[in-house]
Design a protein around this motif. Structure first.
Motif, PDB file in Angstrom:
ATOM      1  N   ILE A   1      45.129  31.552  43.208  1.00 40.15           N
ATOM      2  CA  ILE A   1      43.956  32.670  42.981  1.00 40.15           C
ATOM      3  C   ILE A   1      44.900  33.802  43.172  1.00 40.15           C
ATOM      4  O   ILE A   1      45.550  34.159  44.367  1.00 40.15           O
ATOM      5  N   GLY A   2      44.934  34.928  42.356  1.00 42.09           N
ATOM      6  CA  GLY A   2      45.676  36.132  42.714  1.00 42.09           C
ATOM      7  C   GLY A   2      45.338  37.347  41.702  1.00 42.09           C
ATOM      8  O   GLY A   2      44.364  37.325  41.048  1.00 42.09           O
ATOM      9  N   ASP A   3      45.943  38.508  41.793  1.00 47.42           N
ATOM     10  CA  ASP A   3      45.825  39.562  40.997  1.00 47.42           C
ATOM     11  C   ASP A   3      46.819  39.476  39.994  1.00 47.42           C
ATOM     12  O   ASP A   3      47.660  38.458  39.905  1.00 47.42           O
ATOM     13  N   SER A   4      46.987  40.257  39.261  1.00 48.19           N
ATOM     14  CA  SER A   4      47.832  40.255  38.044  1.00 48.19           C
ATOM     15  C   SER A   4      49.338  39.788  38.440  1.00 48.19           C
ATOM     16  O   SER A   4      50.004  39.309  37.685  1.00 48.19           O
ATOM     17  N   LEU A   5      49.808  40.643  39.349  1.00 49.70           N
ATOM     18  CA  LEU A   5      51.184  40.290  39.623  1.00 49.70           C
ATOM     19  C   LEU A   5      51.566  39.108  40.207  1.00 49.70           C
ATOM     20  O   LEU A   5      52.416  38.257  39.745  1.00 49.70           O
TER      21      LEU A   5
ATOM     22  N   HIS B   1      39.792  50.472  43.884  1.00 51.04           N
ATOM     23  CA  HIS B   1      40.868  50.030  42.949  1.00 51.04           C
ATOM     24  C   HIS B   1      41.239  51.466  42.054  1.00 51.04           C
ATOM     25  O   HIS B   1      40.724  52.104  41.699  1.00 51.04           O
ATOM     26  N   PRO B   2      42.809  51.709  41.922  1.00 52.64           N
ATOM     27  CA  PRO B   2      43.093  52.769  41.131  1.00 52.64           C
ATOM     28  C   PRO B   2      42.624  52.824  39.804  1.00 52.64           C
ATOM     29  O   PRO B   2      43.120  54.077  38.887  1.00 52.64           O
ATOM     30  N   GLU B   3      41.916  51.785  39.178  1.00 56.28           N
ATOM     31  CA  GLU B   3      41.562  52.075  37.708  1.00 56.28           C
ATOM     32  C   GLU B   3      40.345  52.789  37.805  1.00 56.28           C
ATOM     33  O   GLU B   3      39.696  53.361  36.919  1.00 56.28           O
ATOM     34  N   SER B   4      39.723  53.147  39.069  1.00 58.57           N
ATOM     35  CA  SER B   4      38.555  53.791  39.237  1.00 58.57           C
ATOM     36  C   SER B   4      38.754  55.406  38.807  1.00 58.57           C
ATOM     37  O   SER B   4      39.899  55.784  39.153  1.00 58.57           O
ATOM     38  N   GLU B   5      37.736  55.774  38.532  1.00 55.32           N
ATOM     39  CA  GLU B   5      37.988  57.538  38.190  1.00 55.32           C
ATOM     40  C   GLU B   5      38.285  58.227  39.524  1.00 55.32           C
ATOM     41  O   GLU B   5      38.063  57.740  40.759  1.00 55.32           O
TER      42      GLU B   5
ATOM     43  N   TYR C   1      41.076  53.959  51.382  1.00 58.53           N
ATOM     44  CA  TYR C   1      42.346  52.893  50.811  1.00 58.53           C
ATOM     45  C   TYR C   1      42.180  52.714  49.310  1.00 58.53           C
ATOM     46  O   TYR C   1      40.976  52.405  48.834  1.00 58.53           O
ATOM     47  N   ILE C   2      43.295  52.948  48.912  1.00 53.34           N
ATOM     48  CA  ILE C   2      43.293  52.729  47.285  1.00 53.34           C
ATOM     49  C   ILE C   2      44.380  51.569  47.047  1.00 53.34           C
ATOM     50  O   ILE C   2      45.568  51.583  47.339  1.00 53.34           O
ATOM     51  N   GLY C   3      44.140  50.509  46.303  1.00 55.30           N
ATOM     52  CA  GLY C   3      44.969  49.508  45.890  1.00 55.30           C
ATOM     53  C   GLY C   3      44.673  48.542  45.103  1.00 55.30           C
ATOM     54  O   GLY C   3      43.312  48.616  44.693  1.00 55.30           O
ATOM     55  N   SER C   4      45.648  47.556  44.852  1.00 55.77           N
ATOM     56  CA  SER C   4      45.188  46.338  43.895  1.00 55.77           C
ATOM     57  C   SER C   4      44.352  45.414  44.466  1.00 55.77           C
ATOM     58  O   SER C   4      43.939  45.703  45.743  1.00 55.77           O
ATOM     59  N   THR C   5      43.861  44.397  43.786  1.00 58.67           N
ATOM     60  CA  THR C   5      42.719  43.551  44.398  1.00 58.67           C
ATOM     61  C   THR C   5      43.378  42.806  45.522  1.00 58.67           C
ATOM     62  O   THR C   5      42.829  42.777  46.623  1.00 58.67           O
ATOM     63  N   ALA C   6      44.813  42.543  45.451  1.00 62.09           N
ATOM     64  CA  ALA C   6      45.518  41.605  46.567  1.00 62.09           C
ATOM     65  C   ALA C   6      45.760  42.666  47.540  1.00 62.09           C
ATOM     66  O   ALA C   6      45.481  42.400  48.989  1.00 62.09           O
ATOM     67  N   GLY C   7      45.998  44.015  47.450  1.00 57.57           N
ATOM     68  CA  GLY C   7      45.948  45.020  48.363  1.00 57.57           C
ATOM     69  C   GLY C   7      44.781  45.368  49.393  1.00 57.57           C
ATOM     70  O   GLY C   7      44.986  45.595  50.268  1.00 57.57           O
ATOM     71  N   MET C   8      43.884  45.191  48.226  1.00 52.28           N
ATOM     72  CA  MET C   8      42.475  45.461  49.138  1.00 52.28           C
ATOM     73  C   MET C   8      41.933  44.396  50.095  1.00 52.28           C
ATOM     74  O   MET C   8      41.636  44.488  51.047  1.00 52.28           O
ATOM     75  N   ILE C   9      42.343  43.037  49.629  1.00 55.10           N
ATOM     76  CA  ILE C   9      42.040  41.843  50.691  1.00 55.10           C
ATOM     77  C   ILE C   9      42.895  42.030  51.614  1.00 55.10           C
ATOM     78  O   ILE C   9      42.325  41.658  53.017  1.00 55.10           O
TER      79      ILE C   9
END
Length: 308
Positions: A36-40, A196-200, A209-217
């Motif tokens: 299970i992971g993020d896109s990278l 997530h940085p896709e947010s407005e 904190y702003i980051g990828s799904t894995a970064g947020m975890i």
């Protein structure tokens, strides 16, 4: 474990298959996934897979990326209708015209795009490694960034670049309600907002904190705080809560009034445990890419992996 989950595990052994799942998939699918992971992380894992069949419990562009990296393997997607609003916002012909109107630009595309868009790119990136990849490009080199304008704006801010942005977005990450978020934060004043940085931009400006799904975890795991409001697709909460069972996780509220009071990706939820079982059993639907297109898309994806 349910009988259907047990059947899936048995089929994996019989078929020499591996199941890769994104954090946004339903809990029952995550429970039977091998990774299970993020896109990278999923792209990296797809590159390392030794099994002859890859079942991608995610959306179409993710399965395409796995096929780009593994032409000799069979790549399956439980439901071909598992698309992506962000990928759909960047049609091939229109984007090709956009590139032609801005000669001399290096093209960096977010992995949330079709194989055709990747093939038009110099680099592919994810939210985990975008800043690193942009930083590897000479500062005097103009850049086109596509398809996510919100991620592009954020990257311009943190890298000091002035990239030319394609006007695309993810409907999930644009569904957060600022007013509801502020009200929720007033109800939980000790909670940290992470996004997530896709947010407005106005959502990102509230985040600690702003980051990828894995970064947020990882952030939630390491943070001394014990309460968080999570501004990304609500599917992340399952894996995140397993990592921090003693902490309180609250999904950021969506504009739309819905049963979960959160933002969910309808495309991610198209996949079901039954569809996952059936696609393994029948080895269909299969994701295929014409070899010429695959070869053109491979180079920017490989550059991403090398820089990661």
């Amino acid at each position: 474990m349910t009988p259907l989950q047990q059947a899936i595990r048995q089929l994996k052994l019989e078929k020499d298959a591996v199941i890769l799942a994104h954090y946004y998939q339903e809990e029952a699918i995550q429970e039977v996934a091998d990774f299970i992971g993020d896109s990278l992380a999923l792209a990296q894992q797809a590159k390392r897979c030794t099994q002859s069949i890859i079942v991608f419990a995610g959306v179409h562009f993710m399965a395409e990326t796995a096929k780009i990296l593994n032409p000799e393997k069979k790549v399956l997607l439980p439901d071909l209708n598992a698309g992506c609003s962000l990928a759909d916002s960047c049609p091939q012909d229109t984007f090709a015209d956009f590139i032609a109107r801005h000669p001399g630009h290096v093209v960096v595309t977010y992995i949330n795009c079709s194989a055709e868009i990747k093939a038009l790119s110099d680099y592919v990136c994810t939210s985990s490694n975008a800043a690193t990849i942009i930083g590897s490009i000479p500062k005097d080199q103009p850049i086109i960034f596509a398809p996510d304008r919100n991620l592009g704006k954020y990257l311009n801010t943190i890298t000091g670049r002035n990239m030319l942005l394609w006007d695309g977005s993810c409907v999930v990450h644009e569904a957060f309600s600022f007013d509801k978020l502020m009200e929720l934060h007033r109800q939980h004043p000790g909670a940290q907002i992470i996004a997530h940085p896709e947010s407005e931009t106005h959502i990102l400006e509230t985040a600690s904190y702003i980051g990828s799904t894995a970064g947020m975890i990882n952030y939630v795991k390491k943070s001394p705080h014990d309460k968080f409001i999570i501004a990304t697709e609500a599917g992340i909460l399952y894996k995140m809560q397993l990592q921090v069972p003693h902490k309180t996780l609250i999904p950021a509220p969506a504009v739309e009034d819905n049963t979960c009071a959160c933002s969910e990706c309808a495309y991610m939820k198209v996949n079901t445990l039954q569809k996952l079982h059936d696609c393994l059993l029948h080895e269909t639907p299969e994701v295929t890419i014409a070899e010429g297109l695959r070869h053109r898309a491979l180079q920017p994806v490989e550059r991403m992996l090398q820089l990661s």
